[in-house]
Design a protein around this motif. Structure first.
Motif, PDB file in Angstrom:
ATOM      1  N   GLY A  34       0.796  -1.216   0.000  1.00 36.07           N
ATOM      2  CA  GLY A  34       0.000   0.000   0.000  1.00 36.07           C
ATOM      3  C   GLY A  34       0.832   1.271   0.000  1.00 36.07           C
ATOM      4  O   GLY A  34       0.286   2.382  -0.032  1.00 36.07           O
ATOM      5  N   GLU A  35       2.154   1.128   0.017  1.00 36.46           N
ATOM      6  CA  GLU A  35       3.014   2.307   0.027  1.00 36.46           C
ATOM      7  C   GLU A  35       2.887   3.071  -1.288  1.00 36.46           C
ATOM      8  O   GLU A  35       2.894   2.486  -2.373  1.00 36.46           O
ATOM      9  N   HIS A  36       2.748   4.401  -1.175  1.00 34.29           N
ATOM     10  CA  HIS A  36       2.549   5.244  -2.355  1.00 34.29           C
ATOM     11  C   HIS A  36       3.298   6.554  -2.124  1.00 34.29           C
ATOM     12  O   HIS A  36       2.993   7.290  -1.191  1.00 34.29           O
ATOM     13  N   THR A  37       4.308   6.836  -2.954  1.00 37.75           N
ATOM     14  CA  THR A  37       5.081   8.064  -2.810  1.00 37.75           C
ATOM     15  C   THR A  37       5.112   8.823  -4.123  1.00 37.75           C
ATOM     16  O   THR A  37       5.130   8.237  -5.201  1.00 37.75           O
ATOM     17  N   ILE A  38       5.104  10.149  -4.016  1.00 35.52           N
ATOM     18  CA  ILE A  38       5.241  11.032  -5.169  1.00 35.52           C
ATOM     19  C   ILE A  38       6.237  12.114  -4.803  1.00 35.52           C
ATOM     20  O   ILE A  38       6.117  12.748  -3.743  1.00 35.52           O
ATOM     21  N   GLU A  39       7.239  12.307  -5.651  1.00 35.54           N
ATOM     22  CA  GLU A  39       8.220  13.353  -5.416  1.00 35.54           C
ATOM     23  C   GLU A  39       8.555  14.051  -6.726  1.00 35.54           C
ATOM     24  O   GLU A  39       8.183  13.591  -7.816  1.00 35.54           O
ATOM     25  N   LYS A  40       9.268  15.154  -6.632  1.00 36.54           N
ATOM     26  CA  LYS A  40       9.541  15.976  -7.796  1.00 36.54           C
ATOM     27  C   LYS A  40      10.581  15.340  -8.710  1.00 36.54           C
ATOM     28  O   LYS A  40      11.564  14.765  -8.250  1.00 36.54           O
ATOM     29  N   SER A  41      10.348  15.450  -9.982  1.00 41.71           N
ATOM     30  CA  SER A  41      11.319  15.106 -11.010  1.00 41.71           C
ATOM     31  C   SER A  41      11.518  16.352 -11.855  1.00 41.71           C
ATOM     32  O   SER A  41      10.561  16.853 -12.449  1.00 41.71           O
ATOM     33  N   SER A  42      12.735  16.867 -11.902  1.00 42.01           N
ATOM     34  CA  SER A  42      12.928  18.165 -12.556  1.00 42.01           C
ATOM     35  C   SER A  42      14.144  18.188 -13.465  1.00 42.01           C
ATOM     36  O   SER A  42      15.274  18.027 -13.007  1.00 42.01           O
ATOM     37  N   TRP A  43      13.891  18.399 -14.740  1.00 42.17           N
ATOM     38  CA  TRP A  43      14.965  18.695 -15.690  1.00 42.17           C
ATOM     39  C   TRP A  43      15.451  20.123 -15.486  1.00 42.17           C
ATOM     40  O   TRP A  43      16.655  20.385 -15.470  1.00 42.17           O
ATOM     41  N   ASP A  44      14.536  21.058 -15.296  1.00 43.83           N
ATOM     42  CA  ASP A  44      14.899  22.464 -15.147  1.00 43.83           C
ATOM     43  C   ASP A  44      15.891  22.675 -14.007  1.00 43.83           C
ATOM     44  O   ASP A  44      16.865  23.411 -14.144  1.00 43.83           O
TER      45      ASP A  44
END
Length: 345
Positions: A263-273
């Motif tokens: 049930g683990e769910h993570t969202i983090e930033k992915s940035s080319w800029d």
């Protein structure tokens, strides 16, 4: 002692390379070579206080005797520059911008030149060094989604431009498992995107790897759009589905990981800029270690680059002849000639 580098190219991405070398502890930029624009060459060399500058690579190599030649010029001029670098005694490594080559014969000649002259070569797929993309690979290896079963990858820029990065990342995320076969299709060249590289505006393929993983790749104007992006070069995403979850990453948005069992769910930033220059610096900083121990290989070395280039050529081949093609396969230039003809009409 620092490794000496000659940079070939004077446009925007060459400036980024020059900046990265300034930040490197192990390498020193000692010369810059231009193609025909003396004003642009002077401006770039002056910006980074590089005294040795020339429009003649052979003469510049004689003057500077570099360890590394970094070729950031346009793809259509690359082969002759690689010939000059490969035959110069002091040069130990040639760094090449993507795509590796515009035709199969060029790619094979580059490979043969480097091998025959004992030169190491890297192809600059620096996406592997973006923090979120590097973390994605680490999570996949750690089993965050179980065993990978299916990959979907897309870019709205053509297959020889951002498609070369995309296919390389698919191969990387799947640990460069050998490819069994490729079945692809391609549309005509109509110049729908802003890339200067001539290639079909739309191309897609189904890929089967030897470890059983399947991938669907879409390149060009018809590929999926990533909500919120206005720059076509930022519409790059890879979704991986495993036995226990999924991982989704977009170039300039987010890295999402979900495990269906825990049930683990993570969202983090992915940035080319935010990170593209840092990624380029990390890539460049990896070069001395590779040169010190080439037997260990490199995730951007010529052998890995030839694997992903074979996939691109397989898409061209099956678009021309139908069916599917098993790899490895030796491709002929005929499969790409129709697109060059279309571009000249």
């Amino acid at each position: 002692m620092k490794l000496k580098v000659v940079l070939v190219g004077t446009k925007g991405w060459a400036d980024a390379h020059a900046k990265a070398y300034q930040a490197s502890d192990g390498m020193e930029l000692v010369g810059i070579c231009g193609h025909s624009n003396t004003e642009r060459l002077k401006a770039l060399a002056d910006r980074y206080a590089i005294a040795a500058r020339s429009l003649d690579l052979a003469a510049l190599l004689q003057e500077t005797t570099p360890d590394i030649v970094d070729i950031v010029s346009s793809a259509d001029a690359r082969l002759e520059l690689i010939k000059a670098a490969a035959r110069f005694p002091s040069v130990k490594l040639i760094n090449i911008e993507k795509p590796l080559a515009l035709t199969p014969s060029e790619a094979y000649e580059i490979e043969e030149l480097c091998n025959a002259n004992g030169k190491l070569a890297l192809v600059n797929h620096q996406h592997k060094y973006l923090p979120a993309w590097r973390k994605a690979q680490q999570l996949l290896r750690a089993g965050a989604i179980g065993e990978i079963e299916f990959i979907r990858a897309s870019t709205k820029v053509n297959i020889m431009e951002q498609g070369s990065h995309l296919i390389d990342m698919v191969m990387y995320f799947n640990d460069f498992s050998p490819v069994r076969w490729v079945m692809g299709q391609a549309g005509p060249y109509e110049g729908k995107d802003s890339s200067s590289i001539v290639a079909p505006d739309e191309a897609m393929a189904s890929i089967l790897f030897s470890n059983g993983v399947r991938a669907i790749v879409e390149c060009g104007a018809f590929a999926r759009s990533l909500q919120g992006e206005t720059n076509p070069f930022y519409h790059i995403g890879v979704d991986l589905y495993g036995s226990e979850g999924h991982l989704k990453i977009a170039l300039n948005q987010t890295l999402e990981v979900r495990n269906y069992i825990t049930g683990e769910h993570t969202i983090e930033k992915s940035s080319w800029d935010d990170h593209h220059l840092d990624a380029l610096i990390d890539y460049i900083d990896s070069i001395p270690e590779y040169m010190a121990n080439p037997q260990a290989g490199h995730i951007c070395d010529l052998a890995h680059a030839m694997l992903s280039y074979q996939v691109i050529m397989a898409i061209y081949h099956t678009a021309e002849y139908g069916g599917k093609v098993e790899l490895p396969h030796r491709f002929e230039d005929r499969i790409i000639e129709q697109f060059a003809v279309d571009a000249n009409r």
